[in-house]
Design an enzyme around this catalytic site. Structure first.
Site, short mmCIF file in Angstrom:
data_model
loop_
_atom_site.label_atom_id
_atom_site.label_comp_id
_atom_site.label_asym_id
_atom_site.label_seq_id
_atom_site.Cartn_x
_atom_site.Cartn_y
_atom_site.Cartn_z
N ASP A 257 0.85 -1.17 0.00
CA ASP A 257 0.00 0.00 0.00
C ASP A 257 0.90 1.24 0.00
OD1 ASP A 257 -3.29 0.40 1.50
OD2 ASP A 257 -2.17 1.70 0.13
C1 GLC Z 1 -4.38 4.16 -0.50
C2 GLC Z 1 -5.29 3.01 -0.11
C3 GLC Z 1 -5.34 1.91 -1.13
C4 GLC Z 1 -5.17 2.48 -2.51
C5 GLC Z 1 -3.75 3.03 -2.60
C6 GLC Z 1 -3.49 3.69 -3.96
O1 GLC Z 1 -3.67 4.60 0.62
O2 GLC Z 1 -5.06 2.40 1.15
O3 GLC Z 1 -6.62 1.26 -0.98
O4 GLC Z 1 -5.35 1.46 -3.49
O5 GLC Z 1 -3.48 3.96 -1.56
O6 GLC Z 1 -4.30 4.82 -4.11
#
Ligand code: GLC
Length: 733
Positions: A257
């Site tokens: 993440d």
């Molecule tokens: C965010 C979220 C995740 C998302 C990623 C990219 O922090 O936790 O669900 O896909 O970043 O945007």
């Protein structure tokens, strides 16, 4: 030697780490901007993937940058297309209320097509975290509280995004199952907070949807931000390597993440980025999403012998294989080039016709919006309809449309709106005016969603006083839902309660619509309103779908995928309660209950009304003594006792009465829908393979234990709604 082996042999260490590094376009006033440093990294092959870039021109430009690098390895373009790209569908929590895997797959397929047309290769969806705490803002992104339902959504969505065989042909994208795992159990409903739960609950509840996603061939999995029993998911070798890759056979890509690798330092398991990079790579995380931990930490991690180059090569190989499967080496998929011309048109300024949903700019757009309207209608849950105040009577001539969500467009799109734009959304006001051209609909905002500035309560009162019906549109703004939007108090924000009280004091028929990303704690208002609908955040066609339901053109059929608490004090609360030696007994103080509040939720899992009424009778089993290879087959008669046609959903739960571990009092095993004309009765049959009654024994080994089981069948999870029968599973002999 194949293409990937040749590339690996030719790549420098920086180029290898480049394939494991993702950069991102970051939001600013003008939209998403890709910094010069990020562009430079792509151009020299030190970043192999990018986040938050979409649209034909912008994706073409960054792809060209990547092709300029020494080896010209194509870029992986990624974006969060969670419930729609240009056509925005209901938030996942709402769409799950339709209890229809074919619908879930269909909306994902349209989202994939539109994302692919916009040059996106990979979406960070489906989000399949079981969610049982409405304080957590990301419950909005989830399929709710039941692991089997979440698993069904996972399977349907992966097929929708990727295609059945995962061939990613032209108008599909790679899907990401996120966020593994137990993110929805973060302490106190606070986003990103630690998780601590039993290994049993982890396997039986939180991993189940991910296992289904892997079975569906999901291309990517994203570990959650959280730590589980002290071990951050991003560094959880036992889970990621031993279970997901080892036991489940997942051979796809793991993408961290956002900055989660670098955050291992704050999580207290890494002294610096070098150790963080080593931990994540060892756990099996292939791509470091922003944060630069791999770029800055892996070279030293290799020098210090914290990781071997072979681990780097394995990760690079998986990333290159994904790019090859997506057809990126063949200079993007041919269909995409043609389709992207369509994308340009689709971004054209929305026409008024599109706003009121009567038509869109092209046949595919029209089809997508019609699907969005269908999905939105079926996501609406009718929670109350006293005195059958709904559907609105043809005699209604004047409607007071009151509240800050009545004319909201951006809020209808929900927290992850893809490339959806507010002007494309049909507000509740737009929808009602389009559906009821002869009715005088007077709109007064009354108050803002949050804040004290706007005070039109008196004007709202005067308007409502002169109307035949009051439609009150209250709830949350979309930024009060989704990521980083945990709320500790789940009532109506701002001065909406005062507005609602004023409307309800008028003693006129009040239809209250709750726009939100979660169950709201408004039991007092629900008690006083004549009709209440959970209208969530329904996407581009919200207003038209709501009008279809209010006018009776569509009979509400949504059913709650999550328990609706009576009060925040009951949270966490869900239907699959574990047994206790002292089950709640109102007549016995010394039983499991509150002394100041009921233990029953306001509305149970599966709850939802129609404009007609149903009853169910004569539960019968095809057989009540079953062998492990049999199926439990249950039939019940469902009758439409009302004056309108309608659709009922019937659920089947089981309870293993005596097992090596105490089993939840109810576990969803099946459900079925039936349409009935007024007065009609139909026999509905549901079947469950006995093998699905397998449990994890005390040592977490899957076992089918012979013995007595109860089966419960009915319209929702509330005990009073269910018919019960007992059956027995014989030993395997
Ligand atoms: C965010 C979220 C995740 C998302 C990623 C990219 O922090 O936790 O669900 O896909 O970043 O945007």
């Amino acid at each position: 030697m194949g293409r990937i082996d040749s590339l690996l042999a030719a790549m420098t260490l920086e180029e290898k780490i480049g394939q494991l590094t993702m950069v991102a376009a970051l939001p600013d006033a003008a939209g998403f901007v890709l910094a010069e440093e990020a562009r430079a990294a792509i151009a020299i092959g030190h970043a192999g993937s990018v986040l938050n870039v979409w649209g034909e021109a912008r994706t073409r430009e960054v792809r060209t940058l990547a092709r300029q690098s020494r080896l010209g390895i194509p870029l992986l373009v990624t974006y969060d297309v969670l419930h729609g790209q240009r056509t925005v569908f209901p938030i996942p929590l709402a769409e799950t209320a339709a209890f229809d895997p074919s619908l879930w797959e269909a909306t994902a397929q349209v989202a994939a097509r539109e994302a692919a047309e916009d040059g996106v290769d990979l979406t960070y969806a489906p989000m399949i975290d079981v969610s049982r705490d409405p304080r957590w803002g990301r419950i909005a992104e989830s399929p709710g509280e039941d692991p089997r339902l979440c698993a069904q959504v996972a399977f349907a969505k992966v097929r929708g995004y990727q295609g059945a065989g995962g061939a990613f042909d032209g108008d599909r994208v790679a899907a990401t199952a996120k966020h593994l795992a137990a993110y929805g159990a973060s302490i106190a409903g606070r986003d990103y907070a630690a998780v601590d739960l039993s290994e049993r609950t982890l396997h039986e509840v939180y991993l189940a949807p991910f296992k289904a996603a892997v079975a569906a061939g999901v291309a990517v999995i994203m570990p959650a931000f959280v730590s589980l029993a002290g071990v951050p998911m991003t560094a959880h070798t036992r889970l990621l390597r031993d279970i997901v890759r080892g036991q489940w056979g997942f051979d796809g890509v793991l993408i961290s993440d956002f900055q989660a690798v670098a955050e291992l330092v704050a999580q207290g398991v890494a002294a610096d980025l070098v150790e963080a990079a080593a931990l994540a790579l060892t756990a099996g995380v292939d791509i470091d999403m922003v944060g630069g931990a791999y770029a800055q930490g892996l070279p030293q991690a290799l020098e210090r012998g914290l990781v071997e180059i072979d681990l780097v090569d394995q990760a690079v190989r998986r990333v290159l294989l994904l790019k090859e499967r997506l057809g990126l080496f063949d200079d993007a998929r041919p269909k995409r080039e043609v389709a992207s011309a369509g994308a340009a048109r689709a971004h054209a300024a929305p026409t008024q016709a599109m706003k009121d949903g009567s038509s869109a700019s092209s046949a595919p757009e029209r089809a997508s919006r019609n699907l969005a309207r269908e999905a939105a209608r079926r996501s609406i849950v009718l929670l109350k309809n006293a005195k059958d105040v709904l559907p609105l009577r043809p005699s209604v001539q004047r409607i007071a449309l009151i509240g800050p969500l009545a004319d909201a467009r951006r809020d209808m799109l929900g927290p992850w709106a893809g490339a959806g734009v507010a002007d494309d959304a049909v507000s509740i006001l737009d929808g009602l005016r389009a559906a009821m051209p002869g009715v005088d609909i007077v709109h007064v905002k009354g108050v803002d969603v949050i804040g004290e500035e706007l005070d039109e309560i008196d004007r709202a009162r005067r308007t409502a006083r002169d109307a035949d019906a009051v439609v009150l549109c209250v709830g949350e703004s979309t930024d009060m839902s989704g990521e980083a939007a945990s709320r500790a108090r789940l009532g109506l924000p701002g001065r909406q309660q005062a507005l609602a009280d004023t409307m309800l004091d008028l003693r006129k028929p009040v239809i209250m619509m709750l726009s939100s990303g979660r169950p709201l704690m408004v039991a007092d208002l629900i008690e006083r309103a004549d009709a209440v609908l959970a209208t969530w955040f329904l996407g581009s066609e919200a207003g038209n779908a709501i009008a279809d339901v209010l006018t009776g053109r569509f009979d509400p059929s949504g059913r709650l995928p999550v328990t609706w608490p009576l009060d925040i004090g009951q949270v966490p609360i869900h239907y699959a309660q574990a047994p206790t030696g002292r089950p709640p007994d109102p007549d016995n103080r010394y039983t499991s209950k509150y002394i100041d509040l009921a233990v029953e939720p306001l509305f149970p899992f599966g709850y939802g009304l129609s404009y007609t009424r149903f009853s169910h009778h004569d539960l019968r089993l095809r057989a009540s003594a079953l062998s492990p290879t049999d199926e439990l087959v249950v039939t019940v008669n469902v009758r439409n006792d009302g004056a309108r046609e309608g659709e009922q959903t019937i659920f089947l739960f089981t309870h293993d009465v005596v097992a090596s571990v105490g089993r939840p009092l109810r576990e969803l095993k099946a459900y079925a829908k039936v349409r009935l004309a007024p007065g009609e009765t139909k026999a509905v049959t549901l079947s469950v393979p006995v093998s699905q009654l397998t449990v994890l024994d005390a040592s977490l080994k899957p076992v089918l234990e012979p013995g007595e089981f109860d089966v419960y069948v009915g319209p929702d999870a509330r005990s009073q709604s269910l018919s019960k029968a007992r059956f027995r599973v014989r030993g395997s002999r």
